[in-house]
Scaffold this active site. Structure first.
Site, PDB file in Angstrom:
ATOM      1  N   CYS A   2       0.919  -1.261  -0.026  1.00 56.42           N
ATOM      2  CA  CYS A   2      -0.114  -0.070  -0.032  1.00 56.42           C
ATOM      3  C   CYS A   2       0.667   1.392  -0.042  1.00 56.42           C
ATOM      4  O   CYS A   2       1.834   1.085   0.718  1.00 56.42           O
ATOM      5  CB  CYS A   2      -0.838  -0.068   1.438  1.00 56.42           C
ATOM      6  SG  CYS A   2      -1.909  -1.466   1.570  1.00 56.42           S
ATOM      7  N   ARG A  27       5.652  -0.502  -6.185  1.00 58.56           N
ATOM      8  CA  ARG A  27       5.650  -1.165  -5.182  1.00 58.56           C
ATOM      9  C   ARG A  27       4.579  -2.259  -5.235  1.00 58.56           C
ATOM     10  O   ARG A  27       4.455  -3.344  -4.587  1.00 58.56           O
ATOM     11  CB  ARG A  27       5.374  -0.281  -3.927  1.00 58.56           C
ATOM     12  CG  ARG A  27       6.355   0.599  -3.357  1.00 58.56           C
ATOM     13  CD  ARG A  27       5.737   1.730  -2.632  1.00 58.56           C
ATOM     14  NE  ARG A  27       5.046   1.187  -1.439  1.00 58.56           N
ATOM     15  CZ  ARG A  27       5.479   0.844  -0.435  1.00 58.56           C
ATOM     16  NH1 ARG A  27       6.954   1.115  -0.362  1.00 58.56           N
ATOM     17  NH2 ARG A  27       4.937   0.476   0.635  1.00 58.56           N
ATOM     18  N   TRP A  74      -2.727  -2.611  -1.480  1.00 59.91           N
ATOM     19  CA  TRP A  74      -2.265  -4.112  -2.103  1.00 59.91           C
ATOM     20  C   TRP A  74      -3.217  -4.844  -1.238  1.00 59.91           C
ATOM     21  O   TRP A  74      -2.908  -4.956  -0.045  1.00 59.91           O
ATOM     22  CB  TRP A  74      -0.810  -4.196  -1.737  1.00 59.91           C
ATOM     23  CG  TRP A  74      -0.272  -5.403  -2.403  1.00 59.91           C
ATOM     24  CD1 TRP A  74      -0.170  -5.490  -3.746  1.00 59.91           C
ATOM     25  CD2 TRP A  74       0.198  -6.428  -1.566  1.00 59.91           C
ATOM     26  NE1 TRP A  74       0.460  -6.754  -4.083  1.00 59.91           N
ATOM     27  CE2 TRP A  74       0.710  -7.489  -3.016  1.00 59.91           C
ATOM     28  CE3 TRP A  74       0.520  -6.897  -0.474  1.00 59.91           C
ATOM     29  CZ2 TRP A  74       1.114  -8.675  -2.525  1.00 59.91           C
ATOM     30  CZ3 TRP A  74       0.949  -8.144  -0.043  1.00 59.91           C
ATOM     31  CH2 TRP A  74       1.403  -9.036  -1.221  1.00 59.91           C
ATOM     32  N   ASN A 100      -1.893   2.164   6.020  1.00 61.69           N
ATOM     33  CA  ASN A 100      -1.185   1.029   5.644  1.00 61.69           C
ATOM     34  C   ASN A 100      -1.171   0.559   6.929  1.00 61.69           C
ATOM     35  O   ASN A 100      -0.784   0.866   8.134  1.00 61.69           O
ATOM     36  CB  ASN A 100       0.061   1.622   4.921  1.00 61.69           C
ATOM     37  CG  ASN A 100      -0.015   2.100   3.772  1.00 61.69           C
ATOM     38  OD1 ASN A 100      -0.751   2.068   3.377  1.00 61.69           O
ATOM     39  ND2 ASN A 100       1.160   2.711   3.453  1.00 61.69           N
ATOM     40  N   GLY A 101      -0.802  -1.079   6.860  1.00 62.41           N
ATOM     41  CA  GLY A 101      -0.807  -1.878   8.035  1.00 62.41           C
ATOM     42  C   GLY A 101      -1.982  -2.768   8.192  1.00 62.41           C
ATOM     43  O   GLY A 101      -2.501  -2.995   7.258  1.00 62.41           O
ATOM     44  N   GLU A 485      18.552 -24.219  -0.870  1.00 67.93           N
ATOM     45  CA  GLU A 485      17.886 -22.959  -1.064  1.00 67.93           C
ATOM     46  C   GLU A 485      19.109 -22.137  -1.373  1.00 67.93           C
ATOM     47  O   GLU A 485      19.024 -21.140  -2.186  1.00 67.93           O
ATOM     48  CB  GLU A 485      16.993 -22.365  -0.033  1.00 67.93           C
ATOM     49  CG  GLU A 485      16.575 -21.120  -0.042  1.00 67.93           C
ATOM     50  CD  GLU A 485      15.818 -20.661  -1.495  1.00 67.93           C
ATOM     51  OE1 GLU A 485      15.705 -21.293  -2.249  1.00 67.93           O
ATOM     52  OE2 GLU A 485      15.781 -19.383  -1.816  1.00 67.93           O
ATOM     53  N   LYS A 489      19.776 -20.119  -4.754  1.00 72.38           N
ATOM     54  CA  LYS A 489      20.018 -18.475  -4.885  1.00 72.38           C
ATOM     55  C   LYS A 489      21.488 -18.193  -5.525  1.00 72.38           C
ATOM     56  O   LYS A 489      21.257 -17.133  -6.291  1.00 72.38           O
ATOM     57  CB  LYS A 489      19.911 -17.936  -3.547  1.00 72.38           C
ATOM     58  CG  LYS A 489      19.272 -16.621  -3.048  1.00 72.38           C
ATOM     59  CD  LYS A 489      17.861 -16.816  -2.946  1.00 72.38           C
ATOM     60  CE  LYS A 489      16.908 -17.432  -3.978  1.00 72.38           C
ATOM     61  NZ  LYS A 489      15.759 -17.591  -3.605  1.00 72.38           N
ATOM     62  N   GLU A 492      21.267 -18.626  -9.330  1.00 71.76           N
ATOM     63  CA  GLU A 492      20.254 -17.918  -9.970  1.00 71.76           C
ATOM     64  C   GLU A 492      20.675 -16.353 -10.160  1.00 71.76           C
ATOM     65  O   GLU A 492      20.481 -15.978 -11.166  1.00 71.76           O
ATOM     66  CB  GLU A 492      18.977 -17.890  -9.088  1.00 71.76           C
ATOM     67  CG  GLU A 492      17.453 -17.382  -9.484  1.00 71.76           C
ATOM     68  CD  GLU A 492      16.536 -17.309  -8.504  1.00 71.76           C
ATOM     69  OE1 GLU A 492      16.843 -17.494  -7.321  1.00 71.76           O
ATOM     70  OE2 GLU A 492      15.352 -17.068  -9.134  1.00 71.76           O
ATOM     71  N   HIS A 508      29.882 -40.330  -0.958  1.00 72.83           N
ATOM     72  CA  HIS A 508      29.255 -41.194  -1.792  1.00 72.83           C
ATOM     73  C   HIS A 508      29.489 -40.859  -3.315  1.00 72.83           C
ATOM     74  O   HIS A 508      28.707 -41.199  -4.048  1.00 72.83           O
ATOM     75  CB  HIS A 508      27.788 -41.614  -1.462  1.00 72.83           C
ATOM     76  CG  HIS A 508      27.720 -42.115  -0.234  1.00 72.83           C
ATOM     77  ND1 HIS A 508      27.983 -43.636  -0.070  1.00 72.83           N
ATOM     78  CD2 HIS A 508      27.110 -41.755   0.924  1.00 72.83           C
ATOM     79  CE1 HIS A 508      27.849 -43.832   1.427  1.00 72.83           C
ATOM     80  NE2 HIS A 508      27.389 -42.656   1.928  1.00 72.83           N
ATOM     81  N   LYS A 607       9.989 -13.481 -12.911  1.00 72.43           N
ATOM     82  CA  LYS A 607       9.371 -13.388 -11.304  1.00 72.43           C
ATOM     83  C   LYS A 607       8.233 -14.549 -11.113  1.00 72.43           C
ATOM     84  O   LYS A 607       8.157 -15.203 -10.233  1.00 72.43           O
ATOM     85  CB  LYS A 607       8.834 -12.104 -11.113  1.00 72.43           C
ATOM     86  CG  LYS A 607       8.670 -12.084  -9.671  1.00 72.43           C
ATOM     87  CD  LYS A 607       9.578 -12.149  -8.788  1.00 72.43           C
ATOM     88  CE  LYS A 607       9.154 -12.268  -7.264  1.00 72.43           C
ATOM     89  NZ  LYS A 607      10.158 -12.954  -6.343  1.00 72.43           N
TER      90      LYS A 607
END
Ligand code: M6R
Length: 612
Positions: A2, A27, A74, A100-101, A485, A489, A492, A508, A607
């Site tokens: 927002c 945003r 948002w 906002n919030g 992960e 990253k 990527e 192994h 994305k």
């Protein structure tokens, strides 16, 4: 996320506000609205969709409007519709408010107002209770009404209120959601973010939590929570618009990494009760008997969300005593899972639009299984088609590499596991309470992990890492999905080939690739398997590999056996993945910077992946 813009001055307010809202479009948002005074009345215009749709809805307004507020929303509580867009109006139509919030106790306030029949609700939002509270407390002074109203409110807010009874005045208040006052000559501004102000002024005042302000075209007064005037420092903004959009950071990815303490806090807000030592996810609307009779969970997701799912398996099995299978969504439907009744499918997706994840969701529903979606985007396809939705309140994630969305997915999984565990009688009360306390500590521990000193240490390590074309991530138990992960990253965004292995698996096969100096990032946060991980580190050392360990304070044995080390604050094994992910994100980021890669938009990637 927002956005807020407010203006008081001699310029045409609507033009200033619309321009400010456009500066906040990056945003992410899904509806927009404005409120302004025309004659003796307040006019509110709102539109689902873009600021351009709002402009169309506004049509030709006369140019004598000097004060107004605008908002981009948002969606969090309630879908992205005209009704749910801000500003919200009091029943008398004389007060308009943008926010906002998240208001934590809005349900109780709304219930009270509805049963008293004292206010009529138009929207599904948490925000609307605020404007009604201000209306209830209005006795001729808007500032006083806002202060009194907020005494009844729990949650986070950056809010601005105007009233036709006090033309020319904006009142704002802040708690855990930013607000910045812009100072001009014969005009003043309020905004949630600097980009909305830069075309007009660089002189700003930053409101702190608990502060209120009264703003007119020629006066700005700030008060503390007791109503005492506060002398504020005026700050000169030196950023250009691009830097301002990224909050002064060089890339969205770094900004999003730094936002993680807040994102994690927001995701837990309203859902954990530290005093009672419990988690409340009644928003999911499972019946107790549904949860009690569950005998298997499938977690299905792609990429980073899949890694959150792998951790989810360990976490849900331990805390809720429920067997879990985890699948990459693009494989799920081709392996013909043995669906039975009393099984639940959890899909995890930041965007809520990933085609493979959506196909898995549809397959599960077609087989009459209940689906719980963990997603970041309200109104996304996944959220609309699932039976139950748990939103991660990370805010929009712009960088292709997922960081804050991942951490909040992980938090959501702890919440699900603890909630299911309690309902199913699978977790001891004391242990539940201990983990809830641990969750509550995470935002401040994350801040420690993100301190300047920590970041600099990781940055220095990346100078070495960036010179290599290959790297390894290893770990045991919960450290292994974190290693996966971390490797994703790094690949990527830095384009360094990175492999993740369970530390015990090196011997192994992959040990053949360990040569003098090759970077091996060892996750060693799990007390239960620490000695075994240390043995695996020795295997790497013996072949000349350069081990960088991520471990916990207190695990002093590790430092004697590795080339370099990064300490996390002490934490229970089961919660460690939340902290240990962060140094791996920063390693990927600074390695990419050192190699000059395009951090926010890595080559060949999008994305949101809406094709199978
Ligand atoms: O929007 P989703 O969470 O469904 O996206 C899933 C993956 O495409 C995503 O996590 C991807 O792996 C990220 N780029 C990783 O940083």
């Amino acid at each position: 996320m927002c956005g807020i813009v407010g203006y008081a001055g001699n310029k045409e307010a609507l033009a200033v506000i619309i321009d400010g809202l456009k500066k906040l479009e990056y945003r992410g948002y899904d509806s927009a609205g404005v409120a302004f005074q025309k004659g003796n009345d307040l006019v509110i215009t709102k539109a689902a969709g873009s600021v351009a749709s709002l402009e169309t809805a506004l049509g030709e307004q006369n140019s004598s409007i000097n004060v107004g507020i605008g908002h981009t929303r948002w969606a969090t509580h309630g879908r992205p519709t005209d009704e749910n867009a801000h500003p919200h109006s009091s029943c008398c139509g004389k007060i308009a408010l943008i926010h906002n919030g998240i208001i934590e106790n809005y349900r109780a306030i709304r219930q009270r107002m509805t049963s008293e029949e004292s206010h009529k609700f138009i929207s599904e939002t948490d925000t609307e209770v605020l404007v009604h509270l201000v209306e209830e407390n209005y006795e001729g002074d808007l500032l006083q009404a806002v202060r009194t109203a907020l005494k009844d409110v729990k949650g986070s807010y950056g809010l601005v209120v105007i009233s036709s009874a006090e033309p020319g005045r904006m009142i704002c208040a802040r708690q855990d959601s930013p607000l910045i006052i812009g100072l001009g000559e014969g005009e003043n501004f309020i905004a949630s973010d600097i980009p909305a102000l830069l075309a007009h002024t660089r002189r700003t005042i930053v409101l702190e939590d608990g502060e209120f302000a009264s703003i007119t075209m020629d006066k700005v007064e700030v008060f503390d929570h007791k109503g005492q005037p506060v002398e504020k420092e005026v700050l000169e903004i030196t950023w250009d618009i691009e830097a301002a959009e990224k909050g002064g950071y060089e890339h969205f990815m770094l900004k999003e990494i730094m936002e993680q303490p807040t994102a994690v806090k927001e995701t837990m807000r309203q859902r954990i009760d530290v005093e009672k030592g419990r988690v409340d996810l009644s928003e999911l609307a499972f019946t107790s008997s549904q949860l009690e009779s569950l005998d298997k969970v499938y977690i299905v997701a792609c990429g980073t969300a899949y890694h959150a799912g792998l951790l989810g398996k360990a976490i849900i099995e331990k805390l809720a005593n429920l067997p879990v299978e985890v699948d990459v969504a693009s494989e799920f439907r081709y392996r013909e899972p043995l669906f039975k009744k009393n099984q639940l499918v959890i899909v995890i997706s930041q965007s809520g639009e990933t085609a493979d994840t959506l196909a898995a969701l549809r397959l599960a529903r077609q087989k009459s299984l209940q689906v719980l979606a963990i997603t970041n985007v309200v109104g996304s396809t996944v959220s609309r088609e699932a039976d139950h939705v748990l939103y991660t309140w990370a805010g929009p994630e712009i960088a292709v590499a997922s960081t804050k969305a991942y951490l909040t997915q992980l938090i959501s999984i702890y919440l699900v596991a603890l909630y299911f565990g309690e309902v199913r009688g699978a977790i001891e009360k004391e242990y539940l309470s201990e983990i809830v306390k641990g969750l509550n500590r995470l935002p401040s521990q994350l801040k420690d992990v993100l301190s300047e000193e920590s970041v600099n240490r990781l940055k220095a390590y990346c100078e070495h890492l960036a010179g290599w074309e290959s790297a390894f991530f290893v770990g045991r138990n919960l450290d292994y999905p974190v290693a996966m992960e971390g490797a994703l990253k790094l690949k990527e965004i830095s384009y360094i080939h990175a492999e993740a292995y369970p530390a015990g698996e090196l011997k192994h096969g992959p040990l053949a690739l360990i040569v003098e100096g090759i970077p091996v990032i060892a996750l060693a946060t799990q007390k239960a398997v620490l000695d075994k991980t240390l043995s695996n580190i020795q295997e790497v050392n013996a072949r000349g590999g350069a081990v960088f360990a991520i471990t916990q304070e207190g695990f002093e044995d590790v430092s004697r056996q590795v080339e370099s080390i990064f300490y996390l604050p002490p934490i229970e094994d089961i919660l460690a993945p939340v902290l240990s992910a962060v140094p791996t994100q920063l390693i990927a980021y600074y390695a990419a910077i050192a190699r000059g890669s395009s951090v926010d938009k890595p080559r060949n990637l999008a994305k949101s992946v809406t094709v199978e």
